[in-house]
Design a protein around this motif. Structure first.
Motif, mmCIF file in Angstrom:
data_model
loop_
_atom_site.group_PDB
_atom_site.id
_atom_site.type_symbol
_atom_site.label_atom_id
_atom_site.label_comp_id
_atom_site.label_asym_id
_atom_site.label_seq_id
_atom_site.Cartn_x
_atom_site.Cartn_y
_atom_site.Cartn_z
ATOM 1 N N HIS A 30 0.840 -1.209 0.000
ATOM 2 C CA HIS A 30 0.000 0.000 0.000
ATOM 3 C C HIS A 30 0.871 1.253 0.000
ATOM 4 O O HIS A 30 0.633 2.185 -0.774
ATOM 5 C CB HIS A 30 -0.921 -0.041 1.227
ATOM 6 N N ALA A 46 1.376 3.954 -3.028
ATOM 7 C CA ALA A 46 1.094 5.373 -2.781
ATOM 8 C C ALA A 46 2.294 6.238 -3.140
ATOM 9 O O ALA A 46 2.140 7.312 -3.740
ATOM 10 C CB ALA A 46 0.697 5.578 -1.322
ATOM 11 N N SER A 62 -4.814 5.170 -2.715
ATOM 12 C CA SER A 62 -4.132 3.926 -2.360
ATOM 13 C C SER A 62 -4.833 3.252 -1.181
ATOM 14 O O SER A 62 -5.011 2.033 -1.160
ATOM 15 C CB SER A 62 -2.669 4.205 -2.022
ATOM 16 N N SER A 122 -1.822 1.019 -8.562
ATOM 17 C CA SER A 122 -2.190 0.170 -7.408
ATOM 18 C C SER A 122 -2.511 -1.246 -7.843
ATOM 19 O O SER A 122 -2.124 -2.210 -7.169
ATOM 20 C CB SER A 122 -3.383 0.779 -6.663
#
Length: 135
Positions: free
Chosen positions: A4, A8, A64, A130
């Motif tokens: 994650h 991001a 994200s 993502s």
């Protein structure tokens, strides 16, 4: 969580580059649209210009997080998932905000349309990154 944060961070960098490229493209917009940006409706304060480059970073981390929570809801390959995230973001967040802005600020519908397109592109880019890093 590590994926994650990586997604991001990568998205932040890509969206910052995208924002800069859009600034380079902006002078090539139709003259009527450019006039909107020089109207008194917009604040020309150099102290606030930094916010133009803060927004992509904030958006990257927000999307994200959203991706981490709802990635199972998106179907298809990484490109389709990114497009779907772009559509969801425009419908849920951008379109309602743009309706308010259009009703409150004296700008053309075409200018608001470019803002919607920009937000769709940002969210699609974030979704595709993502989906590649954290499928």
């Amino acid at each position: 969580m590590k994926k994650h944060l990586i997604a991001a961070a990568v998205t932040s960098i890509v969206l910052l580059v995208f924002a800069y490229l859009c600034l380079l493209i902006m002078p090539r917009l139709p003259e009527a649209m450019l006039e909107d940006y020089f109207s008194p409706a917009f604040v020309n304060d150099e102290n606030r210009n930094l916010f133009y480059f803060v927004q992509p970073v904030v958006l990257a981390f927000a999307l994200s997080w959203f991706w981490t929570r709802f990635k199972e809801s998106f179907a298809g390959n990484w490109a389709m998932k990114g497009l779907e995230l772009g559509v969801v973001y425009v419908l849920v967040a951008s379109l309602p905000a743009m309706i308010l802005l259009f009703s409150a600020i004296n700008v053309s519908a075409a200018t608001v349309g470019t803002w919607l397109l920009y937000s769709f592109a940002q969210a699609t880019i974030a979704g595709e990154i993502s989906a590649r890093i954290d499928p």
